[in-house]
Write a protein that holds these residues in place. Structure first.
Motif, PDB file in Angstrom:
ATOM      1  N   PRO A   8       0.810  -1.222   0.000  1.00  0.00           N
ATOM      2  CA  PRO A   8       0.000   0.000   0.000  1.00  0.00           C
ATOM      3  C   PRO A   8       0.842   1.270   0.000  1.00  0.00           C
ATOM      4  N   LYS A   9       0.228   2.351  -0.421  1.00  0.00           N
ATOM      5  CA  LYS A   9       0.853   3.673  -0.358  1.00  0.00           C
ATOM      6  C   LYS A   9       0.456   4.279   0.977  1.00  0.00           C
ATOM      7  N   SER A  13       4.071  10.915  -0.616  1.00  0.00           N
ATOM      8  CA  SER A  13       5.209  10.812  -1.530  1.00  0.00           C
ATOM      9  C   SER A  13       5.803   9.401  -1.609  1.00  0.00           C
ATOM     10  N   MET A  14       5.175   8.436  -0.964  1.00  0.00           N
ATOM     11  CA  MET A  14       5.717   7.074  -0.942  1.00  0.00           C
ATOM     12  C   MET A  14       5.577   6.410  -2.312  1.00  0.00           C
ATOM     13  N   SER A  15       6.699   5.904  -2.843  1.00  0.00           N
ATOM     14  CA  SER A  15       6.664   5.195  -4.117  1.00  0.00           C
ATOM     15  C   SER A  15       7.134   3.747  -3.975  1.00  0.00           C
ATOM     16  N   GLU A  16       7.794   3.439  -2.847  1.00  0.00           N
ATOM     17  CA  GLU A  16       8.264   2.076  -2.578  1.00  0.00           C
ATOM     18  C   GLU A  16       8.400   1.891  -1.079  1.00  0.00           C
ATOM     19  N   SER A  41       8.901   2.127   5.579  1.00  0.00           N
ATOM     20  CA  SER A  41       9.003   3.194   4.581  1.00  0.00           C
ATOM     21  C   SER A  41      10.113   4.143   5.010  1.00  0.00           C
ATOM     22  N   GLU A  67       7.948  -1.685  -5.187  1.00  0.00           N
ATOM     23  CA  GLU A  67       7.170  -0.505  -5.546  1.00  0.00           C
ATOM     24  C   GLU A  67       5.751  -0.617  -5.002  1.00  0.00           C
ATOM     25  N   VAL A  68       5.139   0.537  -4.712  1.00  0.00           N
ATOM     26  CA  VAL A  68       3.744   0.579  -4.305  1.00  0.00           C
ATOM     27  C   VAL A  68       2.912  -0.118  -5.385  1.00  0.00           C
TER      28      VAL A  68
END
Length: 76
Positions: A8-9, A13-16, A41, A67-68
């Protein structure tokens, strides 16, 4: 019908994120709403709840960064 477990995100700004650990073993029984895995994260470690109840099938291993949206496993 299998339910995908996706990364999940957790932040804007989380991408991974790094799969820190599975809290239920492969082939074990997941319970909807109970912690299923921990996700690390940039700023924190969070427990992620199971989206459904059933038998867990792990597809991705802890200690790796994904990755998300990556499918980490399924619940059957």
């Amino acid at each position: 019908m299998a339910v995908d477990i996706i990364l999940p995100k957790l932040g804007f700004s989380m991408s991974e994120g790094q799969l820190a650990e599975w809290l239920v073993a492969d082939g074990g029984q997941a319970v909807e709403g109970e912690p299923l895995f921990s996700l690390e994260s940039d700023k924190s470690v969070n427990e992620v709840e199971a989206p459904a109840s059933g038998t867990l099938r792990i597809l991705k291993q802890p200690g790796e960064t994904y990755e998300v949206g990556t499918v980490l496993g399924t619940i059957e």
